[in-house]
Scaffold this motif. Structure first.
Motif, PDB file in Angstrom:
ATOM      1  N   HIS A  53      -3.784  -3.380  -4.467  1.00 19.12           N
ATOM      2  CA  HIS A  53      -3.974  -4.363  -5.531  1.00 19.12           C
ATOM      3  C   HIS A  53      -5.424  -4.833  -5.508  1.00 19.12           C
ATOM      4  CE1 HIS A  53      -2.566  -8.425  -7.487  1.00 19.12           C
ATOM      5  NE2 HIS A  53      -3.463  -7.764  -8.204  1.00 19.12           N
ATOM      6  N   CYS A  56      -6.897  -9.341  -6.031  1.00 20.95           N
ATOM      7  CA  CYS A  56      -5.525  -9.819  -5.856  1.00 20.95           C
ATOM      8  C   CYS A  56      -5.396 -11.328  -5.817  1.00 20.95           C
ATOM      9  CB  CYS A  56      -4.935  -9.214  -4.586  1.00 20.95           C
ATOM     10  SG  CYS A  56      -5.708  -9.815  -3.053  1.00 20.95           S
ATOM     11  N   THR A  62       0.729  -9.355  -5.191  1.00 18.24           N
ATOM     12  CA  THR A  62       0.742  -8.370  -4.113  1.00 18.24           C
ATOM     13  C   THR A  62       2.007  -8.520  -3.283  1.00 18.24           C
ATOM     14  OG1 THR A  62      -1.615  -8.919  -3.983  1.00 18.24           O
ATOM     15  CG2 THR A  62      -0.765  -7.330  -2.380  1.00 18.24           C
ATOM     16  N   VAL A  72       1.897  -2.803   0.834  1.00 20.72           N
ATOM     17  CA  VAL A  72       0.825  -3.337  -0.011  1.00 20.72           C
ATOM     18  C   VAL A  72      -0.449  -3.647   0.767  1.00 20.72           C
ATOM     19  CG1 VAL A  72       2.470  -4.299  -1.662  1.00 20.72           C
ATOM     20  CG2 VAL A  72       1.644  -5.717   0.241  1.00 20.72           C
ATOM     21  N   GLY A  74      -4.092  -5.802  -0.439  1.00 20.72           N
ATOM     22  CA  GLY A  74      -4.786  -6.550  -1.475  1.00 20.72           C
ATOM     23  C   GLY A  74      -6.247  -6.728  -1.134  1.00 20.72           C
TER      24      GLY A  74
END
Length: 263
Positions: A53, A56, A62, A72, A74
């Motif tokens: 991401h 973010c 995220t 994930v 970010g």
């Protein structure tokens, strides 16, 4: 002009206000709600996939993807935002990596390629060079990976008096934030306009294949002047209210792009 320092300072201050706003509803998120909107929820399948991401903020989207089963990472410029993103991940017992750096330096900080690269709502105007942005996306994707973005439409900025087309000099303004609890404090912010063609050509020029482009006559956020409440398009299920701008006919307020990296 050191735009990175100016924007980092502004977003550090904004983050503290956003954490206490009903706009972001951190308490609701901690209780289990998602910050993601109807458009991206309808378009993305993230379970079991690695997701990067970009820009973010303090990580609500995220971490919402993490709750959906994504692995994930970010990235954001604001050290205050990244600090609180990590705190939220710990509070929710979610696994997530967060990196604080200028977006253009992210390639040097990332240790892997991703199934999905994602960015959304109000991100692109902070970037002076979309070619470098698109190159980062291409480098960060696995072969066959998906880039997905959902962003405010540049026509909306035009309606507010900004340029639709790219310009040599950025817009430099003293601004507060957009949440309902905004203080009277204003900070210098530096932004750049990018047309829809600029975005698409940057992605294509970096070697990505454009799969789908969509435009929407509404915004999920009541963050602009003269918006009126409208009905959603029913892309998912339970988000019936959106915000529209009419000038005799509906104005496009949001667009999305799905692209892929050839194998």
């Amino acid at each position: 002009m050191d735009y990175l320092t100016l924007n980092r300072t502004a977003w550090n201050h904004r983050t503290l206000e956003h954490l206490d706003s009903s706009f972001y509803d951190v308490d609701g998120f901690l209780a289990g709600s998602s910050s993601l909107q109807e458009i991206e929820l309808a378009d993305l399948e993230v379970k079991g996939k690695s997701l990067l991401h970009l820009q973010c903020h303090f990580g609500l989207d995220t971490l919402s993807f993490a709750r959906m089963g994504a692995k994930v990472t970010g990235v954001d410029l604001s050290d205050t935002a990244i600090h609180h993103a990590r705190r939220l991940a710990d509070a929710c017992q979610l696994t997530a990596d967060f990196i604080c750096c200028d977006l253009y330096e992210a390639a040097d900080r990332l240790q892997q390629q991703f199934d999905i690269v994602y960015t959304s709502y109000g991100a692109l105007c902070w970037l002076p060079d979309l070619s470098r942005w698109a190159k980062l996306i291409h480098q960060s994707l696995k072969p066959g990976g998906q880039f997905y973005m959902v962003e405010f439409h540049p026509v909306q900025a035009l309606m507010e008096g900004y340029s639709y087309f790219a310009q040599q000099e950025p817009d430099v303004e003293e601004e507060g934030t957009y949440t309902e609890n905004a203080s009277d404090n204003k900070h210098t912010m530096v932004t750049w306009p990018h047309s829809l063609a600029d975005v698409i050509n940057a992605l294509v020029g970096a070697g990505l294949r454009i799969d789908v482009i969509q435009e929407y006559p509404f915004s999920p956020y009541d963050t602009f002047d003269n918006l009126v409440t409208g009905e959603s398009l029913g892309l998912t299920s339970d988000r019936p209210r959106y915000y529209q701008l009419h000038q005799g006919k509906p104005i496009p307020l949001v667009y999305s792009v799905s692209a892929s990296k050839p194998e």
